[in-house]
Design an enzyme around this catalytic site. Structure first.
Site, PDB file in Angstrom:
ATOM      1  N   CYS A 136     -85.805  -2.678 107.881  1.00 17.99           N
ATOM      2  CA  CYS A 136     -85.769  -1.592 106.907  1.00 17.99           C
ATOM      3  C   CYS A 136     -87.185  -1.183 106.533  1.00 17.99           C
ATOM      4  CB  CYS A 136     -84.987  -2.053 105.674  1.00 17.99           C
ATOM      5  SG  CYS A 136     -84.953  -0.800 104.389  1.00 17.99           S
ATOM      6  N   CYS A 139     -87.617  -0.141 102.925  1.00 13.11           N
ATOM      7  CA  CYS A 139     -87.644  -1.230 101.944  1.00 13.11           C
ATOM      8  C   CYS A 139     -88.985  -1.957 101.966  1.00 13.11           C
ATOM      9  CB  CYS A 139     -86.570  -2.269 102.245  1.00 13.11           C
ATOM     10  SG  CYS A 139     -84.965  -1.602 102.610  1.00 13.11           S
ATOM     11  N   ASP A 140     -89.533  -2.140 103.154  1.00 10.76           N
ATOM     12  CA  ASP A 140     -90.633  -3.096 103.309  1.00 10.76           C
ATOM     13  C   ASP A 140     -91.991  -2.486 103.629  1.00 10.76           C
ATOM     14  OD1 ASP A 140     -88.723  -5.040 102.868  1.00 10.76           O
ATOM     15  OD2 ASP A 140     -88.305  -5.317 104.994  1.00 10.76           O
TER      16      ASP A 140
END
Ligand code: NAP
Length: 315
Positions: A136, A139-140
């Site tokens: 992701c 997300c990261d």
């Protein structure tokens, strides 16, 4: 309609398909229950800007859009169970749907469990998940500010991730196993025009380094044409190679293709079990868009509603 003992409609899945199905069922006074999963919201929770969902001319963040869809379903009386389904019994109606906490009964069921990110399958990839291996980018990505990362894949997701990562990383290497991209030409053009992105084609990751060190320090790549291997120094390894449908619970009951996607009747969301409908990515390996998922959620709800109305008429 029915009391809370046997539900008219249970929707399994809290993504665009599930919430849209619930919205329609709620407005049809069917008092739907959505078992949305512990991590509700589906794939859009791990998406950045959504620019192609009609009605958001400025774009919208995926999690915001999911929250909006959920709120809209809730407004008309949808109930939610924020838990995962652990088993279903579709042998007869009412259908049984179990979480760890409770067993629920439904006259009709809408399966909208979506799909999940695919893994490459390297032992080193598994060992370094959360230690530099990510599925992701949205997300990261922020963890990789000023660093060098690789993205694996040649579809729209991989190219979108590579572009997103350039906001944070100093350099992004896009690694694709063929020399032709699956992604839309406009995405390829954007990636090619981005100075922070280097493209490596006909390359596959052979090992993520360094499992012994406990964090990603690089990747060993193999050229699929020459067999040559080379190493790339990176601290982030982003996998974006497609998705698997979340259908394990249903494979014993519902017809599915060899990849596990549920099979629905043409121009319908009906499965092979009367009263069970499937909507969204769980039955769609072709379009896989939020808007098509939402549309099929609407279809599933209308079909469930018509079936219940016809049955009520008979009795
Ligand atoms: P995808 O289109 O299935 O692409 C997967 C990519 O990963 C392919 O390039 C594939 O290579 C590669 N791949 C698969 N298994 C691999 C492996 N084991 N090792 C190395 N590479 C591997 O998946 P996606 O990119 O996630 O997109 C899914 C759908 O969502 C598509 O329909 C896409 O258009 C859509 N989407 C749209 C947007 C947008 O419009 N903004 C954004 C994201 C996704 P091959 O090409 O060789 O098969």
């Amino acid at each position: 309609m029915s009391g809370k003992g046997v539900r008219n409609v249970i929707v399994i899945g809290g993504g665009p398909a599930g919430y849209t199905a619930a919205l329609y069922a709620a407005r049809a006074m069917l008092e739907p229950l959505v078992i949305e999963g512990v991590s509700w919201g589906g794939q859009l929770m791990i998406t950045s800007e959504v620019e192609n969902f009609p009605g958001y001319p400025e774009g919208v963040l995926g999690p915001q859009m999911m929250s909006d869809l959920r709120t809209q379903a809730e407004r008309f009386g949808t109930e939610f169970v924020t838990d995962d389904v652990v088993s279903v019994d579709l042998s007869k109606r009412p259908f049984r749907v179990s979480t760890d906490e409770q067993e629920l009964l439904a006259k009709t069921l809408i399966v909208a469990t979506g799909a999940n990110a695919r893994q490459i399958g390297l032992a080193s990839e598994l060992a370094l998940q959360g230690k530099g291996v990510s599925y992701c980018a949205v997300c990261d990505a922020a963890f990789f500010r000023g660093q060098e990362v690789a993205v694996i894949g040649g579809g729209d997701s991989a190219l979108e991730d590579a572009l997103f990562l350039t906001r944070f990383a100093d350099k992004v290497t896009l690694v694709h196993r063929r020399d032709e991209f699956r992604a839309a030409p406009i995405m390829v053009a954007r990636v090619e025009a981005n100075e922070k992105i280097e493209i490596l084609t006909s390359m596959v990751p052979e090992e993520v380094l360094d499992p012994d060190g406990g964090r990603v320090t690089g990747v060993r790549l193999r050229n699929t044409k020459t067999g040559d291997t080379s190493e790339l120094e990176i601290s982030g390894f982003f996998v974006a190679i497609g998705h698997e449908p979340n259908t394990a619970l249903f494979l014993d009951w519902l017809d599915h293709d060899e990849a596990g996607y549920l099979i629905t009747r043409p121009r319908s969301t009906a499965t092979n079990v009367p009263g069970v409908f499937a909507a969204g990515d769980v039955q769609d390996s072709v379009y896989r868009q939020a808007i098509t998922a939402a549309a099929s959620g609407c279809m599933a709800s209308l079909e469930a509603e018509r079936m219940l109305a016809a049955e009520e008429h008979e009795h």
